[in-house]
Write an enzyme that holds these catalytic residues in place. Sequence first.
Site, PDB file in Angstrom:
ATOM      1  N   CYS A 174     122.274 -12.412  13.153  1.00  0.00           N
ATOM      2  CA  CYS A 174     123.087 -11.260  13.523  1.00  0.00           C
ATOM      3  C   CYS A 174     123.915 -10.800  12.331  1.00  0.00           C
ATOM      4  CB  CYS A 174     123.994 -11.623  14.683  1.00  0.00           C
ATOM      5  SG  CYS A 174     124.867 -13.155  14.367  1.00  0.00           S
TER       6      CYS A 174
ATOM      7  N   GLU B 273     128.838 -11.698  22.187  1.00  0.00           N
ATOM      8  CA  GLU B 273     128.676 -11.435  20.758  1.00  0.00           C
ATOM      9  C   GLU B 273     127.295 -10.816  20.600  1.00  0.00           C
ATOM     10  OE1 GLU B 273     131.145 -11.482  18.891  1.00  0.00           O
ATOM     11  OE2 GLU B 273     132.454 -12.572  20.260  1.00  0.00           O
TER      12      GLU B 273
END
Length: 542
Positions: free
Chosen positions: A329, A295
């Site tokens: 993020c 990720e």
Amino acid sequence: MIESSIEVPAAVNEPVLTYAPGSAERAELQRALASMAAAPIEVSAYIGGRDVPSAERVPMRSPHRHDLVLGHWHSAGPSQMDDAVAAALAAAPAWAATPWSARAAIFLKAAELLATKHRATLNAATMLGQSKTAHQAEIDAACELVDFWRFNVAFLPKILGDQPLSSRGVWNLLDHRPLDGFVLAVTPFNFTAIAGNLPTAPALMGNVVVWKPSATAMYSAHFILEILKEAGLPPGVINMVLGDPAAMVDRALASRHLAGVHFTGSTAVFRSIWAKVGAGVGAGRYRSYPRVVGETGGKDFVFAHPSADVDALAVALVRGAYEYQGQKCSAASRAYVPASLWPSLRARLMDVLPAITVGDVGDFAHFMGAVIDRRAYERITGAVKGALADPGCEVLHHGHDDHRGYFIRPTLIRVDDPGHALMRDELFGPVLAVFVYDDARYDDALARCANDSEYALTGAFWARDRGAITHASGVLRQGAGNFYVNDKPTGAVVGQQPFGGARASGTNDKAGSALNLLRWVSPRTVKETLVPPTEWRYPSMG
Ligand code: NAD
């Protein structure tokens, strides 16, 4: 030995404590902050159940207080990786043979220890070491990590229970084996919960793991490991190595026994890891095809339709872009706002931003702390400096100061070009770029939002018009792995919004869901024929 069809406790999300003035949790957290700041620690590698110190000691400093040394971590050379891999492989047979309920019990116990006895410690570690505010530490280090451990356990029997059909005279089953080798977990600085989840999710599924934490989150990594040890994690199941990231990781990727990589971090690093694994596969280096789960970065959008509620939109932008200094993020970093709403939205934002205080997170009144390190500070302030000199940018609010810590004020920049680098590239700081679109060119703006950035992690669409929501959800379908309607693009909750993006943002294996756990099993199909035939001829041959 338990012979039973076992049910695990139902997973519910850990309640978020408020830390309001006068609350017991606030007093406890303040005590932990004071005592931990006064007692520096040594963080050494942990291999085969033993702490492994080394001679090279690297100081751990608080991002918001240059003068506060939290302790030292012990840096080793890449041969430490060989020791960790060997320890992991030695522990593998016994761990794979451990009943799943016994493995699950360790992580349930870790969750309980974290929710109670060690909550203040891990929150304080995340505040001191990563400069999260009390609220940001609570939703990450305490609640999200407790949720990962509890929910992963709850998903486990469901995965095991997914079994094939058996026809008459035949019994078929799936044996959910761990991968054949070790899993390398490489974790980022910005979420203590992710650092705790990446090594433990594969371990819960019966795998052995070598964990390489981030150099700027070693302090909280140490306390995660302490909780796991107290919960009864057997030696060798999770081994922690500390050293130069590229050298350590390269050494692990060179091992014939690499069975998987569980990574969260930047896109560039993940691409380099994938390329090396690919080359290793091409060279026939590995025993199997390593599972690669990553990720990575984001350039997360907030798109406002002309029917959006401006008051709520302003709050979503402030929280979504600036909480934890924009170092999530999922943080909002590009917004598309119709010209018809911009004057009122701008006025609201310009009311709030000057009122935001940035400082030492030990003072609970601050909304923001410091960015993680000097490199981040230089990168972000450099980009703002570039914007100040760029005639295509209007810098509406900004400021920075590195006297006591790496402080950057919430920064708001209006850009003329929706293709500007500030709307395209991940900056990973408290900087929100806004493109004001002509209401008559709504469809163009929506298409730019869907396609301009290489990332596709999170995104939010704001409208009161239901038809617009339905239409935009379609146009933006591949633009975000986590799509929010009338909400900020941050704050995914385990078990409720499984997290992960697509395109350059990662493999989208959805941390905090059964989908992720499935990557860490290599099922073996077992067919047993109850009464095997004794005649070789088929009836049709008669
Ligand atoms: P990073 O890529 O700098 O570091 C991540 C990990 O990789 C660390 O353990 C680091 O030591 C290691 N590493 C660094 N250079 C390496 C190299 N050359 N070879 C091998 N390993 C190396 O990322 P970061 O600054 O810790 O975290 C921020 C990044 O992580 C941002 O891009 C953010 O978007 C991303 N992130 C993504 C998610 C998600 O779920 N998509 C979640 C959190 C963070």
